[in-house]
Scaffold this active site. Structure first.
Site, PDB file in Angstrom:
ATOM      1  CG  ASP A 142      24.780 -13.018  54.381  1.00  0.00           C
ATOM      2  OD1 ASP A 142      25.590 -12.928  55.473  1.00  0.00           O
ATOM      3  OD2 ASP A 142      23.429 -13.590  54.227  1.00  0.00           O
ATOM      4  CG  HIS A 182      34.459 -11.692  58.684  1.00  0.00           C
ATOM      5  ND1 HIS A 182      33.214 -11.773  57.856  1.00  0.00           N
ATOM      6  CD2 HIS A 182      34.169 -11.664  60.080  1.00  0.00           C
ATOM      7  CE1 HIS A 182      32.207 -11.799  58.925  1.00  0.00           C
ATOM      8  NE2 HIS A 182      32.771 -11.498  60.018  1.00  0.00           N
ATOM      9  CG  LEU A 191      35.642  -2.122  39.233  1.00  0.00           C
ATOM     10  CD1 LEU A 191      34.540  -2.414  38.694  1.00  0.00           C
ATOM     11  CD2 LEU A 191      36.555  -3.233  39.940  1.00  0.00           C
TER      12      LEU A 191
HETATM   13  C1  FPP Z   1      28.679 -10.872  56.208  1.00  0.00           C
HETATM   14  O1  FPP Z   1      28.690 -12.339  56.671  1.00  0.00           O
HETATM   15  C2  FPP Z   1      30.046 -10.285  55.828  1.00  0.00           C
HETATM   16  C3  FPP Z   1      30.385  -9.272  56.845  1.00  0.00           C
HETATM   17  C4  FPP Z   1      29.646  -8.490  57.692  1.00  0.00           C
HETATM   18  C5  FPP Z   1      31.943  -8.665  56.421  1.00  0.00           C
HETATM   19  C6  FPP Z   1      32.411  -8.705  55.161  1.00  0.00           C
HETATM   20  C7  FPP Z   1      33.745  -8.286  55.080  1.00  0.00           C
HETATM   21  C8  FPP Z   1      34.613  -8.809  54.516  1.00  0.00           C
HETATM   22  C9  FPP Z   1      34.706  -9.852  53.368  1.00  0.00           C
HETATM   23  C10 FPP Z   1      36.081  -8.255  54.577  1.00  0.00           C
HETATM   24  C11 FPP Z   1      36.306  -6.917  54.270  1.00  0.00           C
HETATM   25  C12 FPP Z   1      36.316  -5.993  55.741  1.00  0.00           C
HETATM   26  C13 FPP Z   1      36.091  -4.717  55.779  1.00  0.00           C
HETATM   27  C14 FPP Z   1      35.590  -3.971  56.979  1.00  0.00           C
HETATM   28  C15 FPP Z   1      36.476  -3.760  54.678  1.00  0.00           C
HETATM   29  P1  FPP Z   1      28.106 -12.522  57.957  1.00  0.00           P
HETATM   30  O2  FPP Z   1      29.274 -12.555  58.959  1.00  0.00           O
HETATM   31  O3  FPP Z   1      26.948 -11.935  58.229  1.00  0.00           O
HETATM   32  O4  FPP Z   1      27.827 -14.080  57.720  1.00  0.00           O
HETATM   33  P2  FPP Z   1      26.781 -15.076  58.317  1.00  0.00           P
HETATM   34  O5  FPP Z   1      25.400 -14.365  57.982  1.00  0.00           O
HETATM   35  O6  FPP Z   1      27.222 -16.520  57.861  1.00  0.00           O
HETATM   36  O7  FPP Z   1      27.038 -15.058  59.808  1.00  0.00           O
END
Ligand code: FPP
Length: 233
Positions: free
Chosen positions: A2, A19, A113
């Site tokens: 997150d 991301h 893993l």
């Molecule tokens: C949450 O942060 C994160 C996500 C919804 C995406 C996580 C994905 C990756 C790290 C890359 C890999 C991707 C895939 C599909 C395999 P947020 O966007 O909710 O952060 P915020 O709360 O600060 O807006």
């Protein structure tokens, strides 16, 4: 994982850049887990609720996922990582689902893993699906109502065969589970890391693990029982 969006916003960058940096961190954490001898790492990559995000972010995330698989599959294989998914991948776009299924098949014999990626996952949806599977098995006669116990239920969850999490790490300082492994985390320890996910590296993982080592896990017993001491009256 997150905090990608807030990490990007704090730098005046597009959310997808957050991301992308988050994905780099993921591979650093995978390497660290292999080095530390951790057997299972489950990451929440896309929740069943994330479809409600702007379409450009949703498609950008799946394009990123597809690119990650192509770019890093050999690296995962070299580190003997077995890829698994939980969640309903049938509704993922084909361009992302096909390489994912191929990667799962190609890594199935790896043993160091288990990397479990939660994709289009929600714990409530998973529980409802398990209940449907039970109902079907009872209707077909494969299962008797009296045989329904936790083991029968657990074996119909997406996580069947995987261990329950010992430690759940939530980044970005939020104190919630957000529909992640709700049943499996009944006895999990929870660590809240203040960093946004793109700032969560090996050092932060080690801090979470030392926090975990200080916990006393009692599983409903008394502290004295857990420590093997005589019970106090
Ligand atoms: C949450 O942060 C994160 C996500 C919804 C995406 C996580 C994905 C990756 C790290 C890359 C890999 C991707 C895939 C599909 C395999 P947020 O966007 O909710 O952060 P915020 O709360 O600060 O807006």
């Amino acid at each position: 994982m997150d905090g990608n969006g807030r990490w990007a916003a704090a730098r005046g960058l597009p959310r997808l850049e957050g991301h992308r940096r988050g994905a780099e961190r993921l591979f650093e954490i995978i390497d660290a887990c292999v080095d530390l001898g951790i057997g299972t790492l489950t990451v929440f990559a896309f929740s069943a609720e994330n479809w409600k995000r702007p379409p450009a972010e949703v498609s950008g995330l799946f394009k990123l996922g597809e690119w990650l698989l192509r770019a890093h599959l050999a690296r995962l294989d070299k580190r003997n990582v077995r890829l698994k998914v939980i969640g309903d991948v049938t509704s993922l776009p084909d361009f992302a689902r096909t390489p994912l299924e191929e990667a799962i098949a190609a890594s199935k014999d790896n043993t160091t893993l288990d990397l479990v990626v939660a994709l289009n996952y929600g714990a409530r949806q998973e529980a409802v699906e398990a209940a449907r599977r039970i109902a079907r098995d009872v209707a077909s006669g494969a299962l008797q109502t009296e045989q329904i116990d936790w083991r029968a239920f657990e074996s119909r969850l997406d996580t069947a065969g995987l261990p329950d999490p010992d430690l759940i790490i939530r980044t970005s300082g939020e104190f919630r589970l957000s529909n992640f492994l709700l049943l499996q985390s009944a006895y999990a320890e929870i660590h809240i890391a203040p960093e946004y996910w793109p700032d969560f590296g090996k050092e932060q993982l080690e801090a979470a693990l030392s926090d975990y080592r200080r916990r006393e896990r009692r599983f409903g017993l008394t502290g004295a029982q857990v420590q093997g001491a005589p019970p106090s009256p």
